[in-house]
Design a protein around this motif. Structure first.
Motif, mmCIF file in Angstrom:
data_model
loop_
_atom_site.group_PDB
_atom_site.id
_atom_site.type_symbol
_atom_site.label_atom_id
_atom_site.label_comp_id
_atom_site.label_asym_id
_atom_site.label_seq_id
_atom_site.Cartn_x
_atom_site.Cartn_y
_atom_site.Cartn_z
ATOM 1 N N LEU A 16 0.812 -1.202 0.000
ATOM 2 C CA LEU A 16 0.000 0.000 0.000
ATOM 3 C C LEU A 16 0.853 1.262 0.000
ATOM 4 O O LEU A 16 0.506 2.262 -0.622
ATOM 5 N N GLU A 17 2.002 1.220 0.678
ATOM 6 C CA GLU A 17 2.869 2.398 0.680
ATOM 7 C C GLU A 17 3.441 2.668 -0.702
ATOM 8 O O GLU A 17 3.746 3.815 -1.058
ATOM 9 N N ASP B 115 0.776 4.572 -2.546
ATOM 10 C CA ASP B 115 0.712 5.922 -1.991
ATOM 11 C C ASP B 115 1.870 6.771 -2.502
ATOM 12 O O ASP B 115 1.716 7.963 -2.779
ATOM 13 N N ILE C 62 -5.725 6.052 -8.259
ATOM 14 C CA ILE C 62 -5.877 4.660 -7.826
ATOM 15 C C ILE C 62 -7.274 4.177 -8.193
ATOM 16 O O ILE C 62 -8.260 4.904 -8.034
ATOM 17 N N PRO D 225 -4.877 9.128 -4.228
ATOM 18 C CA PRO D 225 -4.730 8.576 -2.879
ATOM 19 C C PRO D 225 -5.376 9.465 -1.817
ATOM 20 O O PRO D 225 -6.061 8.958 -0.912
ATOM 21 N N LYS E 29 -8.638 8.576 0.720
ATOM 22 C CA LYS E 29 -8.525 8.709 2.175
ATOM 23 C C LYS E 29 -9.640 9.599 2.727
ATOM 24 O O LYS E 29 -10.235 9.296 3.766
ATOM 25 N N SER F 93 -4.569 5.965 6.618
ATOM 26 C CA SER F 93 -3.561 5.421 5.721
ATOM 27 C C SER F 93 -4.246 4.658 4.600
ATOM 28 O O SER F 93 -5.428 4.283 4.706
ATOM 29 N N LEU F 94 -3.511 4.375 3.519
ATOM 30 C CA LEU F 94 -4.092 3.570 2.450
ATOM 31 C C LEU F 94 -4.419 2.160 2.936
ATOM 32 O O LEU F 94 -5.343 1.524 2.424
ATOM 33 N N ASP F 95 -3.673 1.669 3.906
ATOM 34 C CA ASP F 95 -4.005 0.353 4.473
ATOM 35 C C ASP F 95 -5.408 0.386 5.079
ATOM 36 O O ASP F 95 -6.206 -0.537 4.888
ATOM 37 N N VAL G 243 -7.789 2.536 4.321
ATOM 38 C CA VAL G 243 -8.733 2.719 3.224
ATOM 39 C C VAL G 243 -9.040 1.375 2.573
ATOM 40 O O VAL G 243 -10.195 1.031 2.301
ATOM 41 N N PHE G 244 -7.980 0.618 2.303
ATOM 42 C CA PHE G 244 -8.134 -0.680 1.635
ATOM 43 C C PHE G 244 -9.019 -1.605 2.463
ATOM 44 O O PHE G 244 -9.938 -2.246 1.955
#
Length: 318
Positions: free
Chosen positions: A196-197, A200, A206, A220, A224, A298-300, A302-303
């Motif tokens: 995920l980083e 980002d 995305i 990104p 978020k 974080s994108l984590d 979000v995922f």
């Protein structure tokens, strides 16, 4: 299509009775890095294989550099490059010979193939190892050689299917710099990744797919924000103020903050109004801080919110 590197509209791909991709639409202009994310089996690799002409779509429109992948796959292949999860270099050949061989297969004359190989070896920091067999290369060097090989033909669009799998963080950073360089050169990049980083750090936009369908798209930062909520992280300069600071946060946020092992106070809030109110009250109470931040998810996070699957399961087998 004109100014788009690639465009997918309503793509459907089936394998027997299984619909791996069900109406996916996405597009990217020249110079953009589009991150394609999704949990295991979401269909990411299937989308790339269709774009790269390795699979024929069952329905929908798919164009690369303005060319229909079904009507003229040969023209598409002359404008693209694909780098998969595993390197495809010839271990017995040197780095230079690998690149020259690909240049010759692309109908470059020997002198032009040698010149192009030299340019790419220099660009990817492989000059010193250029004439060594690829079998002697480290994992990071092999990945760089594989990416260099994909660029011999000066593609307009590059598909990177989990390119940093197996690389340590330092080598991953080197790869990221190279991918940014492609974007700066005007190359359109479609990137799938389980990190995920990485998305980002690299992606301008995305698209998240799950069970073969698009469930979210945007930058990104957009994703978020759409997931909702912010988090305040505060650490007082004097740890004896920890309880007082926690009391201020609790009164403003309406809930007790969590306490981390680093003596941080962490609390979710709806927006930035609470942040500014806490700032004012800390000042009124004379409490200094060594860390005080309002951050988006974080994108984590979000995922996980979008798919219900943890980031660790982001690798795609489909």
């Amino acid at each position: 299509m004109g100014d788009l590197g690639f465009e997918v509209d309503g793509l459907i791909k089936r394998f027997g009775r299984t619909t791996a991709v069900d109406g996916v639409s996405l597009a990217a202009p020249p110079g953009q890095v589009l991150g394609l994310l999704g949990p295991n089996g979401a269909g990411k690799t299937t989308v790339i294989r269709v774009l790269a002409t390795l699979l024929r779509p069952d329905a929908g429109q798919v164009r690369v550099a303005g060319i229909d992948v079904r009507r003229d796959p040969a023209r598409v292949r002359r404008r693209i490059a694909l780098s998969g999860q595993h390197t495809s270099v010839d271990d017995e050949l040197s780095g230079r010979s690998n690149l020259v061989m690909i240049g010759r297969l692309l109908d470059l004359g020997r002198a032009d193939a040698l010149r192009r190989a030299g340019e790419l070896l220099s660009r990817f920091g492989l000059d010193d190892a250029a004439d060594r067999p690829a079998a002697t290369y480290s994992g990071g060097m092999r990945r760089r050689l594989d990416l260099a090989a994909s660029l011999v033909g000066r593609p307009e669009v590059v598909f990177l299917d989990e390119p940093s799998v197996g690389l340590d963080p330092g080598k991953r950073d080197e790869l990221w710099q190279m991918i940014r360089g492609l974007s700066q050169d005007g190359v359109t990049v479609l990137l799938t990744t389980q990190y995920l980083e990485e998305a980002d750090a690299l992606a301008d936009a995305i698209t998240v797919i799950d069970h073969g369908r698009v469930i979210a798209s945007g930058s990104p930062a957009d994703l978020k924000r759409e997931t909702g909520g912010h988090t305040i992280v505060l650490r007082p300069a004097d740890l004896s103020d920890l309880d007082s600071a926690a009391g201020i946060i609790a009164r403003v946020a309406g809930r007790e903050p969590d306490r981390s092992h680093r003596h941080e106070l962490v609390v979710p809030v709806a927006g930035d109004a609470e942040f500014f109110e806490i700032t004012a009250q800390l000042r009124d109470h004379g409490i200094d801080v060594s860390e005080f931040a309002l951050r988006l998810p974080s994108l984590d996070e979000v995922f996980l919110s979008l798919t219900g699957a943890p980031a660790a399961d982001a690798k795609d087998a489909a």
